[in-house]
Design an enzyme around this catalytic site. Structure first.
Site, PDB file in Angstrom:
ATOM      1  CG  HIS A   1     -39.608  11.816 -22.089  1.00 29.00           C
ATOM      2  ND1 HIS A   1     -40.202  11.686 -21.033  1.00 29.00           N
ATOM      3  CD2 HIS A   1     -39.098  13.090 -22.153  1.00 29.00           C
ATOM      4  CE1 HIS A   1     -40.257  12.991 -20.390  1.00 29.00           C
ATOM      5  NE2 HIS A   1     -39.637  13.840 -20.984  1.00 29.00           N
TER       6      HIS A   1
ATOM      7  CG  HIS B   1     -40.782   5.766 -14.634  1.00 30.91           C
ATOM      8  ND1 HIS B   1     -39.848   6.208 -13.869  1.00 30.91           N
ATOM      9  CD2 HIS B   1     -41.609   6.668 -15.267  1.00 30.91           C
ATOM     10  CE1 HIS B   1     -40.091   7.565 -14.114  1.00 30.91           C
ATOM     11  NE2 HIS B   1     -41.089   7.864 -14.790  1.00 30.91           N
TER      12      HIS B   1
ATOM     13  CG  ASP C   1     -46.239   8.312 -21.668  1.00 29.57           C
ATOM     14  OD1 ASP C   1     -45.238   8.253 -21.168  1.00 29.57           O
ATOM     15  OD2 ASP C   1     -46.679   9.286 -21.852  1.00 29.57           O
TER      16      ASP C   1
HETATM   17  C1  SDX Z   1     -42.366   9.116 -19.553  1.00 34.38           C
HETATM   18  O1  SDX Z   1     -38.511   9.932 -16.519  1.00 34.38           O
HETATM   19  C2  SDX Z   1     -39.665  10.362 -16.270  1.00 34.38           C
HETATM   20  O2  SDX Z   1     -40.122  10.994 -15.159  1.00 34.38           O
HETATM   21  C3  SDX Z   1     -40.376  10.230 -17.423  1.00 34.38           C
HETATM   22  C4  SDX Z   1     -41.992  10.581 -17.351  1.00 34.38           C
HETATM   23  C5  SDX Z   1     -42.379  12.003 -16.963  1.00 34.38           C
HETATM   24  O3  SDX Z   1     -43.482  12.301 -16.380  1.00 34.38           O
HETATM   25  O4  SDX Z   1     -41.501  12.968 -17.488  1.00 34.38           O
HETATM   26  O5  SDX Z   1     -42.400   9.846 -16.133  1.00 34.38           O
HETATM   27  C6  SDX Z   1     -42.834  10.275 -18.618  1.00 34.38           C
HETATM   28  O6  SDX Z   1     -41.415   8.816 -20.094  1.00 34.38           O
HETATM   29  C7  SDX Z   1     -42.449   7.516 -18.971  1.00 34.38           C
HETATM   30  C8  SDX Z   1     -41.917   6.668 -19.703  1.00 34.38           C
HETATM   31  C9  SDX Z   1     -42.744   6.389 -21.159  1.00 34.38           C
HETATM   32  N1  SDX Z   1     -41.813   5.267 -21.833  1.00 34.38           N
HETATM   33  C10 SDX Z   1     -42.206   4.124 -22.327  1.00 34.38           C
HETATM   34  O7  SDX Z   1     -43.574   3.675 -21.969  1.00 34.38           O
HETATM   35  C11 SDX Z   1     -41.588   3.631 -23.173  1.00 34.38           C
HETATM   36  C12 SDX Z   1     -41.382   1.826 -22.633  1.00 34.38           C
HETATM   37  N2  SDX Z   1     -40.623   1.994 -21.498  1.00 34.38           N
HETATM   38  C13 SDX Z   1     -39.288   1.745 -21.705  1.00 34.38           C
HETATM   39  O8  SDX Z   1     -38.600   2.012 -23.011  1.00 34.38           O
HETATM   40  C14 SDX Z   1     -38.395   1.782 -20.468  1.00 34.38           C
HETATM   41  O9  SDX Z   1     -39.218   1.186 -19.226  1.00 34.38           O
HETATM   42  C15 SDX Z   1     -37.843   3.245 -19.952  1.00 34.38           C
HETATM   43  C16 SDX Z   1     -37.224   3.699 -21.180  1.00 34.38           C
HETATM   44  C17 SDX Z   1     -39.036   3.986 -19.760  1.00 34.38           C
HETATM   45  C18 SDX Z   1     -37.247   3.092 -18.930  1.00 34.38           C
HETATM   46  O10 SDX Z   1     -36.033   2.375 -19.291  1.00 34.38           O
HETATM   47  P1  SDX Z   1     -34.540   2.090 -18.544  1.00 34.38           P
HETATM   48  O11 SDX Z   1     -34.702   2.367 -16.898  1.00 34.38           O
HETATM   49  O12 SDX Z   1     -33.654   2.727 -19.452  1.00 34.38           O
HETATM   50  O13 SDX Z   1     -34.637   0.538 -18.685  1.00 34.38           O
HETATM   51  P2  SDX Z   1     -34.015  -0.212 -19.698  1.00 34.38           P
HETATM   52  O14 SDX Z   1     -34.914   0.163 -21.174  1.00 34.38           O
HETATM   53  O15 SDX Z   1     -32.643  -0.637 -19.829  1.00 34.38           O
HETATM   54  O16 SDX Z   1     -34.760  -1.597 -19.453  1.00 34.38           O
HETATM   55  C19 SDX Z   1     -34.418  -2.370 -18.087  1.00 34.38           C
HETATM   56  C20 SDX Z   1     -34.968  -3.909 -18.459  1.00 34.38           C
HETATM   57  C21 SDX Z   1     -34.724  -4.520 -19.850  1.00 34.38           C
HETATM   58  O17 SDX Z   1     -34.375  -5.709 -19.790  1.00 34.38           O
HETATM   59  P3  SDX Z   1     -32.922  -6.320 -19.700  1.00 34.38           P
HETATM   60  O18 SDX Z   1     -32.256  -6.077 -20.935  1.00 34.38           O
HETATM   61  O19 SDX Z   1     -32.290  -5.827 -18.388  1.00 34.38           O
HETATM   62  O20 SDX Z   1     -32.948  -7.605 -19.628  1.00 34.38           O
HETATM   63  O21 SDX Z   1     -36.217  -3.896 -18.304  1.00 34.38           O
HETATM   64  C22 SDX Z   1     -36.696  -4.191 -19.664  1.00 34.38           C
HETATM   65  C23 SDX Z   1     -35.716  -4.113 -20.629  1.00 34.38           C
HETATM   66  O22 SDX Z   1     -35.956  -5.135 -21.670  1.00 34.38           O
HETATM   67  N3  SDX Z   1     -38.063  -3.303 -19.874  1.00 34.38           N
HETATM   68  C24 SDX Z   1     -39.066  -3.565 -20.558  1.00 34.38           C
HETATM   69  C25 SDX Z   1     -39.686  -2.650 -20.542  1.00 34.38           C
HETATM   70  N4  SDX Z   1     -39.124  -1.379 -20.093  1.00 34.38           N
HETATM   71  C26 SDX Z   1     -38.071  -1.909 -19.488  1.00 34.38           C
HETATM   72  N5  SDX Z   1     -39.557  -4.885 -21.225  1.00 34.38           N
HETATM   73  C27 SDX Z   1     -40.482  -4.647 -21.825  1.00 34.38           C
HETATM   74  N6  SDX Z   1     -41.443  -3.654 -22.001  1.00 34.38           N
HETATM   75  C28 SDX Z   1     -41.085  -2.336 -21.448  1.00 34.38           C
HETATM   76  N7  SDX Z   1     -41.697  -1.276 -21.609  1.00 34.38           N
END
Ligand code: SDX
Length: 380
Positions: A220, A260, A316
């Site tokens: 997050h 996201h 971010d």
């Molecule tokens: C913020 O929610 C909000 O509104 C938050 C926010 C706000 O203003 O409040 O926008 C601010 O928190 C933005 C997000 C910041 N976080 C990151 O940048 C961390 C990296 N991102 C990931 O951890 C991920 O994208 C999340 C946690 C943000 C969202 O993940 P989900 O929806 O839970 O999806 P997931 O982790 O289950 O991923 C789904 C698939 C996976 O592949 P499979 O297992 O299905 O094969 O997408 C892939 C993941 O591997 N994936 C990524 C990835 N994000 C998702 N692969 C590589 N790098 C990534 N960053």
């Protein structure tokens, strides 16, 4: 019948709100009817007025709002002393979370959840968040805290209280844009935590302390610092591609600042921050962080295209290079996010307390039933 499980409450609408709308398919973010791209010329105070009171202020209303806020920056001596006594290497998010909780002890009515009292506390937290972050930064550098200047805006005072010098117009403008873009984002993890904590009718400080804890996480608000940590470890534009390929090769790998839960296209805030980062790079003459960020975005877009995945830069990602070029240490990036998001959290608490329903979802039990108790002496 087996219940349908929604892990992480993905796609679940738990209530209604009039504050913010996100269209993840079209990449749209709307604050009280205004597309976020309409608000980048507004000051943070104008947008807080919009989020909290439903409309952008007139000049007189803005002036009155700022006069209401000015005396609230001052921190209780006991809180300053507590920050002074923290180990210098305390993570600033631990310091912020602890100080927010401590503020309750110095509040005349910390527990009242009527609208008037919650809004009084909200206005105080709005300006005390920047004061707390700046004060701890000064103390951990063995520098004296800076008394806020009532003539400055929240963005300007934040920069002033950090450096002790009057901030430039340009830096204040960039900080205003960053605070506006990070102010509000619907039921993200930390806002949901704030609302669900408040739903037991506990006090505002408890709800906001919980929200700060949630924002700290690298999935997050902690992602902006993780982006800069990755860029620093990569070291050069040439090494970015291999870093991304190595990270994606690990099924658990995450390229921070990308992906996201709601956006399936580029986060509109990332697009705006990319432009801010590019402008700062031009003005500073050092485009290292901007160029590395652009390269990371290029490689991620190419690799996700190959996989048929919509994993794009989020808010971010480019904020990391922006804060670096503004001179912030990376462990202050998430506190800056909190300085902005206190406004969104409070907007949602006003809604939650005004029309409350206890947040209490179910969890599906997969364990055994019908086991009989055997006294300890017979259990061997
Ligand atoms: C913020 O929610 C909000 O509104 C938050 C926010 C706000 O203003 O409040 O926008 C601010 O928190 C933005 C997000 C910041 N976080 C990151 O940048 C961390 C990296 N991102 C990931 O951890 C991920 O994208 C999340 C946690 C943000 C969202 O993940 P989900 O929806 O839970 O999806 P997931 O982790 O289950 O991923 C789904 C698939 C996976 O592949 P499979 O297992 O299905 O094969 O997408 C892939 C993941 O591997 N994936 C990524 C990835 N994000 C998702 N692969 C590589 N790098 C990534 N960053």
């Amino acid at each position: 019948m087996e219940p349908t499980i929604h892990r992480g409450l993905a796609g679940v609408y738990f209530d209604t709100s009039h504050i913010c709308h996100i269209d993840g398919e079209r990449g749209e973010l709307i604050y009280r009817g205004y597309d976020i791209s309409e608000l980048t010329d507004a000051s943070y105070e104008e947008v807080v007025h919009l989020l909290w009171r439903g409309e952008l202020p007139t000049r007189d209303e803005l002036s009155a709002f700022r006069q209401e806020l000015a005396p609230l920056f001052a921190l209780p001596d006991g809180v300053i002393e507590a920050l002074r006594n923290l180990p210098k290497d305390t993570d600033p998010m631990h310091a912020l979370r602890s100080a927010v909780s401590l503020l309750a002890a110095y509040d005349e009515d910390p527990d009242g959840v009527d609208d008037t009292n919650v809004r009084r506390i909200g206005a105080s937290l709005l300006v005390r968040f920047p004061a707390l972050v700046a004060t701890f930064e000064r103390l951990r550098r063995d520098l004296p805290p800076v008394t806020p200047d009532p003539e400055l805006t929240i963005a300007g005072n934040f920069l002033y209280m950090l450096s002790g010098e009057a901030p430039s117009e340009a830096a204040t403008r960039v900080m205003d844009v960053a605070l506006v873009l990070h102010a509000e984002h619907g039921s993200n993890a930390s806002t949901f935590v704030a609302r669900s904590t408040a739903s037991s009718l506990t006090d505002t400080y408890s709800a906001i302390t919980a929200a700060v804890g949630s924002l700290k996480g690298p999935l997050h608000g902690g992602a902006n610092a993780a982006v800069m940590k990755a860029l620093e470890a990569i070291g050069s534009v040439e090494a970015v591609e291999q870093y991304v390929l190595d990270t994606l090769a690990d099924p658990k790998g995450r390229v921070m600042g990308f992906g996201h839960r709601v956006y399936r296209v580029l986060d509109p805030r990332a697009a705006i921050l990319r432009g801010v980062s590019e402008r700062l790079a031009e003005e500073s003459g050092d485009s290292t962080w901007f160029e590395m960020s652009l390269e990371m975005e290029r490689v991620m877009d190419r690799e996700m295209e190959k996989k048929g995945r919509q994993i794009k830069a989020n808010v971010d990602f480019f904020s990391a290079s922006v804060y670096r070029m503004l001179g912030f240490p990376s462990d202050q990036y998430t506190p800056i996010f909190a300085v902005a998001r206190i406004s969104g959290w409070m907007a949602h608490l006003y809604e939650q307390y005004a029309d409350n329903s206890l947040t209490r979802p179910r969890i599906h039990y997969l364990g055994e039933t019908g086991k009989r108790f055997v006294p300890i002496d017979e259990r061997g």
